[in-house]
Scaffold this active site. Sequence first.
Site, mmCIF file in Angstrom:
data_model
loop_
_atom_site.group_PDB
_atom_site.id
_atom_site.type_symbol
_atom_site.label_atom_id
_atom_site.label_comp_id
_atom_site.label_asym_id
_atom_site.label_seq_id
_atom_site.Cartn_x
_atom_site.Cartn_y
_atom_site.Cartn_z
ATOM 1 N N SER A 38 0.857 -1.297 0.024
ATOM 2 C CA SER A 38 0.105 -0.182 0.088
ATOM 3 C C SER A 38 0.752 1.291 -0.018
ATOM 4 C CB SER A 38 -0.845 0.143 1.246
ATOM 5 O OG SER A 38 -0.260 -0.031 2.566
ATOM 6 N N HIS A 264 -0.333 6.538 6.029
ATOM 7 C CA HIS A 264 0.075 6.131 4.562
ATOM 8 C C HIS A 264 0.305 7.492 4.018
ATOM 9 C CE1 HIS A 264 -1.747 2.142 5.187
ATOM 10 N NE2 HIS A 264 -1.131 1.594 4.228
#
Length: 289
Positions: A38, A264
């Site tokens: 990711s 993230h």
Amino acid sequence: MTRRVTVVSLLTALIAAMLAPPASAAPRYRNYVSLGDSFVSGPFIPLQRLDPLSCFKSTQNYPSVLAKRLGVASFTDISCGGAQTKDMAGVQSGIPGQSVPQFSALEADTDLVTISIGGNDIGFSDIILTCAGKSVLDPNGAPCKANYGDSLTQRVDATAAKVAAALAGIKQRSPKAKIVVVGYLRILPPSGGCWPIVPISRGDVPYLDNVQKQLNGMLGAQANAAGATFVNPYDISSGRDTCAAPWDKWVEGIIPTSLAFPVHPNAKSMAAVGEQVAAALAGTELTGV
């Protein structure tokens, strides 16, 4: 007469050459494949791709930035959120997931491969959730360190052989490819933190930051052993961690302040990493953005 014709012909050819558009140079890399998890795919960063939607890939992730920067003829991004090293040669089922191994994108004529992998092998998401939960009762202590001790270092060490196998798999399938291993952006500051905005206890901030250094160090060592290039975004992301101001941060916190998945990379960091990898391929070093 012949001389005059020759001079006129030369002048005509010179003017035509000056007016003609410049020939476009062939790209240095023609067939580029992006592999990874990711921190490659870019979950929730717009626009999300549909191939498949369950991998949460962004059209603004660093491989997309790099592909445009290099002007490659063929670009395949098969990265997927949640991926581990085992998903390079095996199928990553569920959500996140996809129905084919990431290695299925590699061909004999693939000449550039980037890969970021290993964070999920050490249990990145579970570590964050566990440490955040333990911080509630001890925000100034180090309950996460007390819980994990040296076990996270052991996880990093155990992942080294898996990363080595993944790099060997790339070389076997695409023997002519330039392989670039890309590390992980800095998630936490070196000390202090910003509890409760990012719910990691004060004493656990340097502990977890050191684990990330170990992870990136391991990735760099495996890249060197495999003859690959290592690019480390940690080095250019000082002051841009989850505790930074919204306009400075490259990795979002538990509650994102821009369109990206919690803890993230956001679009700004993806652009920076894409440029950093491009600079490494060009033989220059990007020290700050």
